[in-house]
Design a protein around this motif. Structure first.
Motif, PDB file in Angstrom:
ATOM      1  N   UNK A   1       0.777  -1.001  -0.090  1.00 19.90           N
ATOM      2  CA  UNK A   1       0.150   0.141   0.091  1.00 19.90           C
ATOM      3  C   UNK A   1       0.791   1.356   0.112  1.00 19.90           C
ATOM      4  N   UNK A   2       0.269   2.498  -0.408  1.00 18.16           N
ATOM      5  CA  UNK A   2       1.239   3.515  -0.608  1.00 18.16           C
ATOM      6  C   UNK A   2       1.153   4.192   0.754  1.00 18.16           C
ATOM      7  N   UNK A   3       1.939   5.402   0.841  1.00 17.59           N
ATOM      8  CA  UNK A   3       2.542   5.908   2.107  1.00 17.59           C
ATOM      9  C   UNK A   3       1.277   6.443   2.813  1.00 17.59           C
ATOM     10  N   UNK A   4       0.519   7.093   2.365  1.00 17.35           N
ATOM     11  CA  UNK A   4      -0.623   7.781   2.729  1.00 17.35           C
ATOM     12  C   UNK A   4      -1.817   6.914   3.243  1.00 17.35           C
ATOM     13  N   UNK A   5      -2.181   5.886   2.437  1.00 18.05           N
ATOM     14  CA  UNK A   5      -3.022   4.894   2.881  1.00 18.05           C
ATOM     15  C   UNK A   5      -2.864   4.049   4.164  1.00 18.05           C
ATOM     16  N   UNK A   6      -1.189   3.557   4.126  1.00 15.78           N
ATOM     17  CA  UNK A   6      -0.818   3.107   5.615  1.00 15.78           C
ATOM     18  C   UNK A   6      -0.676   4.040   6.778  1.00 15.78           C
ATOM     19  N   UNK A   7      -0.452   5.269   6.541  1.00 11.94           N
ATOM     20  CA  UNK A   7      -0.639   6.255   7.473  1.00 11.94           C
ATOM     21  C   UNK A   7      -2.011   6.548   7.952  1.00 11.94           C
ATOM     22  N   UNK A   8      -2.966   6.539   7.169  1.00 14.28           N
ATOM     23  CA  UNK A   8      -4.412   6.743   7.490  1.00 14.28           C
ATOM     24  C   UNK A   8      -4.732   5.665   8.275  1.00 14.28           C
ATOM     25  N   UNK A   9      -4.478   4.322   7.717  1.00 15.46           N
ATOM     26  CA  UNK A   9      -4.769   2.931   8.499  1.00 15.46           C
ATOM     27  C   UNK A   9      -4.376   2.902  10.006  1.00 15.46           C
ATOM     28  N   UNK A  10      -2.916   3.562  10.134  1.00 14.88           N
ATOM     29  CA  UNK A  10      -2.244   3.492  11.141  1.00 14.88           C
ATOM     30  C   UNK A  10      -2.999   4.461  12.030  1.00 14.88           C
ATOM     31  N   UNK A  11      -3.320   5.830  11.635  1.00 14.74           N
ATOM     32  CA  UNK A  11      -4.083   6.686  12.514  1.00 14.74           C
ATOM     33  C   UNK A  11      -5.507   6.425  12.935  1.00 14.74           C
ATOM     34  N   UNK A  12      -6.166   5.735  11.932  1.00 13.42           N
ATOM     35  CA  UNK A  12      -7.614   5.049  12.493  1.00 13.42           C
ATOM     36  C   UNK A  12      -7.390   4.176  13.370  1.00 13.42           C
ATOM     37  N   UNK A  13      -6.311   3.145  13.338  1.00 12.69           N
ATOM     38  CA  UNK A  13      -6.224   2.041  14.399  1.00 12.69           C
ATOM     39  C   UNK A  13      -5.835   2.571  15.586  1.00 12.69           C
ATOM     40  N   UNK A  14      -5.021   3.803  15.695  1.00  8.28           N
ATOM     41  CA  UNK A  14      -4.716   4.269  16.913  1.00  8.28           C
ATOM     42  C   UNK A  14      -5.818   4.967  17.627  1.00  8.28           C
ATOM     43  N   UNK A  15      -6.652   5.939  16.784  1.00  4.56           N
ATOM     44  CA  UNK A  15      -7.827   6.445  17.242  1.00  4.56           C
ATOM     45  C   UNK A  15      -8.919   5.548  17.843  1.00  4.56           C
ATOM     46  N   UNK A  16      -9.043   4.418  17.091  1.00  7.10           N
ATOM     47  CA  UNK A  16     -10.105   3.577  17.663  1.00  7.10           C
ATOM     48  C   UNK A  16      -9.631   2.845  18.971  1.00  7.10           C
ATOM     49  N   UNK A  17      -8.199   2.354  18.946  1.00  4.32           N
ATOM     50  CA  UNK A  17      -7.775   1.755  20.139  1.00  4.32           C
ATOM     51  C   UNK A  17      -7.884   2.727  21.475  1.00  4.32           C
ATOM     52  N   UNK A  18      -7.633   3.884  21.101  1.00  2.00           N
ATOM     53  CA  UNK A  18      -7.863   4.950  22.310  1.00  2.00           C
ATOM     54  C   UNK A  18      -9.378   5.210  22.784  1.00  2.00           C
ATOM     55  N   UNK A  19      -9.995   4.983  22.028  1.00  2.00           N
ATOM     56  CA  UNK A  19     -11.698   5.254  22.110  1.00  2.00           C
ATOM     57  C   UNK A  19     -12.040   3.976  22.786  1.00  2.00           C
ATOM     58  N   UNK A  20     -11.730   2.853  22.266  1.00  2.00           N
ATOM     59  CA  UNK A  20     -12.498   1.592  22.813  1.00  2.00           C
ATOM     60  C   UNK A  20     -11.696   0.795  23.793  1.00  2.00           C
ATOM     61  N   UNK A  21     -10.559   1.092  24.000  1.00  2.00           N
ATOM     62  CA  UNK A  21      -9.639   0.271  25.292  1.00  2.00           C
ATOM     63  C   UNK A  21     -10.176   1.081  26.498  1.00  2.00           C
ATOM     64  N   UNK A  22     -10.417   0.115  27.398  1.00  5.03           N
ATOM     65  CA  UNK A  22     -11.034   0.486  28.741  1.00  5.03           C
ATOM     66  C   UNK A  22      -9.832   0.834  29.541  1.00  5.03           C
ATOM     67  N   UNK A  23      -8.592   0.520  29.092  1.00  3.17           N
ATOM     68  CA  UNK A  23      -7.224   1.165  29.947  1.00  3.17           C
ATOM     69  C   UNK A  23      -6.668   2.601  29.433  1.00  3.17           C
ATOM     70  N   UNK A  24      -7.519   2.956  28.248  1.00  2.00           N
ATOM     71  CA  UNK A  24      -7.035   4.091  27.804  1.00  2.00           C
ATOM     72  C   UNK A  24      -7.616   5.377  28.581  1.00  2.00           C
ATOM     73  N   UNK A  25      -6.845   6.337  28.665  1.00  3.70           N
ATOM     74  CA  UNK A  25      -7.279   7.500  29.506  1.00  3.70           C
ATOM     75  C   UNK A  25      -8.588   8.249  28.832  1.00  3.70           C
ATOM     76  N   UNK A  26      -8.594   7.998  27.504  1.00  2.00           N
ATOM     77  CA  UNK A  26      -9.760   8.819  26.590  1.00  2.00           C
ATOM     78  C   UNK A  26     -10.716   7.785  26.279  1.00  2.00           C
ATOM     79  N   UNK A  27     -10.762   6.712  27.047  1.00  5.49           N
ATOM     80  CA  UNK A  27     -11.887   5.717  26.723  1.00  5.49           C
ATOM     81  C   UNK A  27     -13.251   6.211  26.772  1.00  5.49           C
ATOM     82  N   UNK A  28     -13.958   6.173  25.650  1.00  8.68           N
ATOM     83  CA  UNK A  28     -15.197   6.475  25.346  1.00  8.68           C
ATOM     84  C   UNK A  28     -15.423   8.015  25.183  1.00  8.68           C
ATOM     85  N   UNK A  29     -14.230   8.671  24.810  1.00  9.31           N
ATOM     86  CA  UNK A  29     -14.354  10.140  24.422  1.00  9.31           C
ATOM     87  C   UNK A  29     -14.040  10.101  23.050  1.00  9.31           C
TER      88      UNK A  29
END
Length: 255
Positions: A1-29
């Motif tokens: 995959x190209x550079x920006x597609x990879x970066x988008x996927x990594x950003x989305x993964x990080x975002x959803x991990x922070x939002x859905x992980x109960x151990x995250x300080x930003x869980x549910x926000x």
């Protein structure tokens, strides 16, 4: 995959991990999690907003929208993997002398433009953005310990077993002062009063220059020699009782 597609996927993964992980300080926000994800990518609120759009679209339709979360431009030269690798090699050659202006000049070279079908030059602002995307940050290099020998085993032993004990004995017969600079009661130890003259020095180097430039974000700390180039030392002696060391008539100084 190209550079920006990879970066988008990594950003989305990080975002959803922070939002859905109960151990995250930003869980549910939702919004706060997107901002944290954008910060981890070295970006700001615009990127966070685009990550929220991408995440909603993926949750709803299970597809990634063709959105560049790093800015409002439609295309970027960094999607060309060959050019991306060439830029990285060029930046490695520059070492600690990377500037946005040099990147602009490099991409404006006729052979580079012809080789990668570049039809126009980029601005300095765009070059800075490219350097950020490539994980370079403008600042001073991380510093390791100086290699000046102060912590060599023989130096430490001499300091602890000879110099410090001897100074402690001398200070018992020296006039001491409080934090306000007022003299304390005279020393009670027998013997002549000891006047301590301290050596003060400043060193200037021929190659002193600015140390801020573009460094890889995860660049390790490096050992630096103490000073660069020929040095020029200005030294003097100072005493708490008499000030700077001068001749009796005050016309000559030790400096």
């Amino acid at each position: 995959i190209d550079f920006f597609t990879r970066e988008k996927l990594e950003g989305m993964r990080s975002f959803m991990k922070l939002y859905s992980d109960t151990l995250s300080k930003t869980y549910g926000q939702w919004r706060v999690s997107s901002i944290q994800a954008a910060v981890s990518l070295g970006r700001g609120t615009y990127c966070a907003r685009q990550l929220r759009i991408l995440a909603r679209a993926y949750i709803t339709e299970r597809k990634v929208l063709p959105i560049n979360p790093y800015g409002r431009w439609s295309t970027t030269m960094l999607t060309d993997e060959d050019l991306l690798n060439e830029i990285n090699l060029y930046l490695q050659e520059l070492g600690n002398k990377i500037t946005a202006e040099k990147l602009v000049s490099y991409l404006a070279r006729p052979n580079v433009m012809e080789r990668h079908s570049i039809d126009k030059t980029i601005s300095v602002r765009t070059a800075r953005r490219y350097l950020n995307i490539l994980n370079y940050r403008f600042g001073e290099a991380k510093k390791g310990q100086y290699k000046d020998g102060h912590e060599r085993p023989d130096v430490v032993q001499d300091r602890d077993t000879r110099f410090i004990p001897q100074m402690q004995q001398l200070l018992l017969r020296a006039q001491m002062f409080d934090r306000s600079g007022l003299p304390l009661p005279p020393p009670s130890s027998e013997g002549k009063l000891v006047i301590v003259w301290y050596h003060d020095e400043s060193i200037f180097y021929a190659h002193d220059w600015r140390r801020k430039t573009w460094y890889p974000k995860d660049a390790p700390a490096q050992l630096h020699s103490k000073g660069e180039g020929i040095s020029f030392m200005i030294a003097d002696y100072v005493s708490a009782q008499f000030g700077w060391l001068v001749s009796p008539d005050g016309l000559e100084r030790a400096r």
